[in-house]
Motif scaffolding. Structure first.
Motif, PDB file in Angstrom:
ATOM      1  N   VAL A 148      30.061  43.182  44.886  1.00 54.21           N
ATOM      2  CA  VAL A 148      30.898  43.281  46.087  1.00 54.21           C
ATOM      3  C   VAL A 148      30.396  42.319  47.170  1.00 54.21           C
ATOM      4  N   TYR A 149      29.096  42.077  47.202  1.00 54.56           N
ATOM      5  CA  TYR A 149      28.521  41.097  48.138  1.00 54.56           C
ATOM      6  C   TYR A 149      29.100  39.704  47.868  1.00 54.56           C
ATOM      7  N   ASN A 150      29.283  39.393  46.587  1.00 56.27           N
ATOM      8  CA  ASN A 150      29.832  38.093  46.205  1.00 56.27           C
ATOM      9  C   ASN A 150      31.349  38.035  46.295  1.00 56.27           C
ATOM     10  N   SER A 151      31.976  39.188  46.493  1.00 60.21           N
ATOM     11  CA  SER A 151      33.442  39.240  46.577  1.00 60.21           C
ATOM     12  C   SER A 151      33.925  39.401  48.008  1.00 60.21           C
ATOM     13  N   ARG A 152      33.024  39.205  48.966  1.00 57.42           N
ATOM     14  CA  ARG A 152      33.393  39.408  50.363  1.00 57.42           C
ATOM     15  C   ARG A 152      34.423  38.394  50.851  1.00 57.42           C
ATOM     16  N   TRP A 153      34.606  37.332  50.097  1.00 58.09           N
ATOM     17  CA  TRP A 153      35.610  36.322  50.447  1.00 58.09           C
ATOM     18  C   TRP A 153      37.034  36.859  50.275  1.00 58.09           C
ATOM     19  N   VAL A 154      37.199  37.893  49.451  1.00 57.70           N
ATOM     20  CA  VAL A 154      38.537  38.450  49.212  1.00 57.70           C
ATOM     21  C   VAL A 154      39.052  39.066  50.509  1.00 57.70           C
ATOM     22  N   GLU A 155      40.259  38.729  50.882  1.00 62.64           N
ATOM     23  CA  GLU A 155      40.750  39.056  52.220  1.00 62.64           C
ATOM     24  C   GLU A 155      41.459  40.399  52.328  1.00 62.64           C
ATOM     25  N   THR A 156      41.554  41.132  51.241  1.00 62.56           N
ATOM     26  CA  THR A 156      42.238  42.425  51.305  1.00 62.56           C
ATOM     27  C   THR A 156      41.390  43.497  50.637  1.00 62.56           C
ATOM     28  N   PRO A 157      41.272  44.681  51.230  1.00 61.81           N
ATOM     29  CA  PRO A 157      40.350  45.692  50.697  1.00 61.81           C
ATOM     30  C   PRO A 157      40.686  46.139  49.281  1.00 61.81           C
ATOM     31  N   GLU A 158      41.953  46.047  48.912  1.00 59.05           N
ATOM     32  CA  GLU A 158      42.356  46.521  47.586  1.00 59.05           C
ATOM     33  C   GLU A 158      41.746  45.707  46.453  1.00 59.05           C
ATOM     34  N   ALA A 159      41.356  44.458  46.717  1.00 59.99           N
ATOM     35  CA  ALA A 159      40.913  43.579  45.633  1.00 59.99           C
ATOM     36  C   ALA A 159      39.474  43.079  45.780  1.00 59.99           C
ATOM     37  N   ILE A 160      38.718  43.659  46.700  1.00 61.99           N
ATOM     38  CA  ILE A 160      37.295  43.301  46.780  1.00 61.99           C
ATOM     39  C   ILE A 160      36.561  43.886  45.579  1.00 61.99           C
TER      40      ILE A 160
END
Length: 565
Positions: A364-376
């Motif tokens: 999840v630390y590496n997925s912080r770029w995802v701009e919507t909570p549903e897809a982090i």
């Protein structure tokens, strides 16, 4: 900023309802793609903040379930979570109908739209009272578990603190400790049965209200299983039964021989070696220090990540009175911060937390770029690939924690992965039968559990415990109560993780870490089988994938002379 400084403020539902309703209408009225994206981003920012406050409440409530303030907040979230969900569902409906899908897709990944479509079929305003009731019942179960107190040899312990006694060398102590824990569940049998009976009925009513055949059909939709169905899962369970159960029986026979007992009883399962199980060689502070060293050496990315976790006090690891049971990783979007919760109790599980939950946190630390909570986060079975694979990626550093017991730990860890698989599918099979037959009585559910337990775990001997032989073991499996159908996910991920084990520890495949990093960065922007493909591993549903993985694992275990441990 340290976690203790993160500020909790109960969201003002009425004000947010007005704001989100207005923004949703603006989205519906948008005349350009640019306008639609702007409004969607505003809604997303608000949802991030709501998620942050809900997560702060959840963490602090689980850290101390006797805290009066957060207990009061629990009542709020039980009531209002479905109401916030209603506002989100209204947003999804409008967004999916928007003529500017192409523009929105530049901001929102394809999986967002799949998730939104599923949400529309698994939520309705009509079912809000049922969702509220479900929340209350889950909280009742959590409180039963968290407030458990057991008297054992003149001292008082909670469930987590009783764990080490089940691994002691003295057989009488193991038996007495197991009997003490079982006695707690037996004394509260009616309470556990009542909570679960009400949960099954409420969930069945939710499914019927939303037009599903049964809660199983609803569960697959709500779990966002885009790539597979219950028939594929049933076939997979049969493969576990056919290929894994015989290996598990062999491993249990080896265990009985190692610890010098003619018949392996249920209270012997926790002890693996006559000179004791592999245990961490240091206190919690030492373990965290070693984990920090490990992650700095593993890669620059893991070093940066774990330093962030330590510096911001995003780990609550040690068991204590009033603390909820188990372990988890969660995420606070406004702070872009993962959080790890566990109950260290001096067993090897303490180190497993620092690899398993850290695997979730690293993803999840590496997925912080995802701009919507549903897809982090990815879907659940995909999440577990990251965590279980991290357990094996860190094998070269296990000597930091276990010193001279390292090889013993590795044998336990790898064999434990196989020992888990039949139990994992047992939990899933049990839930299928329960929700396909919602009129079962509590006694019939216990009989069902025991029948399936004998099928998947034939070597488990409850002959000295009437209560366990009657089928009450599943009370302690929180997923059955709180997260229905979230368990087969661990086994699917385990089969994937074992492939990463083979690539890193047997084949020395230098591209394995690159593939692992890739799927951590992907987050929830791909479905389960898409992530499996991106990781360059085989799907657990693919013919031959299970056998190939098992052959490599069994060969490694067979080559170990465990009598020397």
């Amino acid at each position: 900023m340290s976690f203790k400084d993160y500020k909790y403020v109960r969201p003002d539902y009425e004000a947010l309802k007005v704001q989100l309703t207005d923004l949703t209408q603006q989205l519906a009225d948008a005349q350009t793609g640019e306008e639609a994206v702007r409004v969607a981003k505003e809604i997303t920012a608000i949802n991030f903040s709501i998620d942050t406050q809900a997560t702060l409440w959840s963490i602090r409530h689980s850290i101390d379930m006797t805290d009066a303030f957060y207990n009061e907040e629990t009542a709020f979230w039980n009531e209002y979570s479905p109401l916030f969900e209603e506002l989100t569902t209204n947003y999804y409906r409008v967004l999916l109908e928007s003529p500017f899908r192409e523009d929105l897709s530049r901001f929102l990944p394809e999986t967002f739209f799949l998730l939104a479509e599923n949400k529309l079929t698994t939520f309705s305003s009509e079912a809000i009272p049922l969702f509220q009731k479900e929340n209350e019942l889950v909280d009742r179960y959590n409180n039963l578990m968290a407030t458990a107190q057991m008297e054992f040899r003149g001292e008082t312990y909670n469930l987590s603190q009783m764990g080490p006694f089940g691994q002691t060398l003295d057989r009488e102590t193991r038996k007495e400790a197991n009997d003490t824990v079982t006695a707690f569940f037996e004394a509260n049998e009616e309470a556990f049965d009542t909570v679960y009976d009400e949960l099954v009925k409420v969930r069945h009513e939710i499914a019927k209200t939303l037009g599903f055949k049964d809660y199983v059909e609803y569960g697959y939709k709500s779990m966002n299983r885009f790539d597979y169905n219950r028939e594929m899962v049933n076939t997979y369970r049969q493969e576990i039964l056919k290929h894994v159960v015989p290996i598990v029986d062999e491993l249990r026979a080896r265990q009985a021989k190692r610890i010098g007992v003619e018949e392996l009883k249920h209270y012997d399962l926790g002890l693996e070696y006559l000179d004791g199980n592999a245990t961490p060689q240091g206190k919690p502070e030492f373990l965290v220090e070693q984990a920090q060293k490990m992650y700095r050496e593993l890669s620059p990315e893991t070093g940066e990540f774990f330093d962030f976790m330590v510096e911001n006090e995003l780990l609550d690891l040690v068991a204590k009175e009033g603390k909820d049971t188990g372990g988890y990783c969660t995420y606070l979007p406004d702070y872009k911060a993962p959080f790890i919760f566990s109950n260290f109790n001096g067993t090897r599980g303490d180190v497993d937390v620092l690899t398993h939950e850290a695997g979730h946190a690293f993803q999840v630390y590496n997925s912080r770029w995802v701009e919507t909570p549903e897809a982090i986060w990815p879907t659940y079975e995909t999440c577990e690939i990251h965590s279980m694979s991290m357990e094996f990626m860190t094998w070269p550093w296990m000597d930091l924690f276990f010193k001279e017991q390292t090889e013993k730990y590795k044998f336990s860890h790898l064999s434990g992965a196989l020992l888990f698989l039949p139990y994992g599918v047992l939990v899933d099979h049990f839930q299928h039968e329960v929700y396909e037959n919602p009129k079962m009585t509590p006694a019939e559910r216990k009989a069902t559990w025991r029948r399936l337990e004998k099928m998947y775990l034939p070597s488990k001997d409850y002959s000295e415990s009437e209560a366990l032989d009657r089928g009450i073991f599943w009370y302690r499996q929180g997923h059955i109560f709180a997260s229905p159908f979230y368990y087969i996910d661990y086994t699917l991920a385990q089969v994937c993780a074992l492939q990463f084990w083979k690539r890193t520890q047997i084949d020395y495949d230098e591209t394995a870490w690159e593939d692992y990093m890739r799927i951590c960065k992907i987050g929830g922007t791909q479905s389960f089988l898409q992530v499996v493909e991106s990781a360059r591993i085989k799907s657990p549903f693919q013919e031959g994938a299970l056998e190939e993985t098992l052959n490599a694992t069994k060969a490694w275990l067979d080559a170990v002379d465990d009598s020397q441990f």
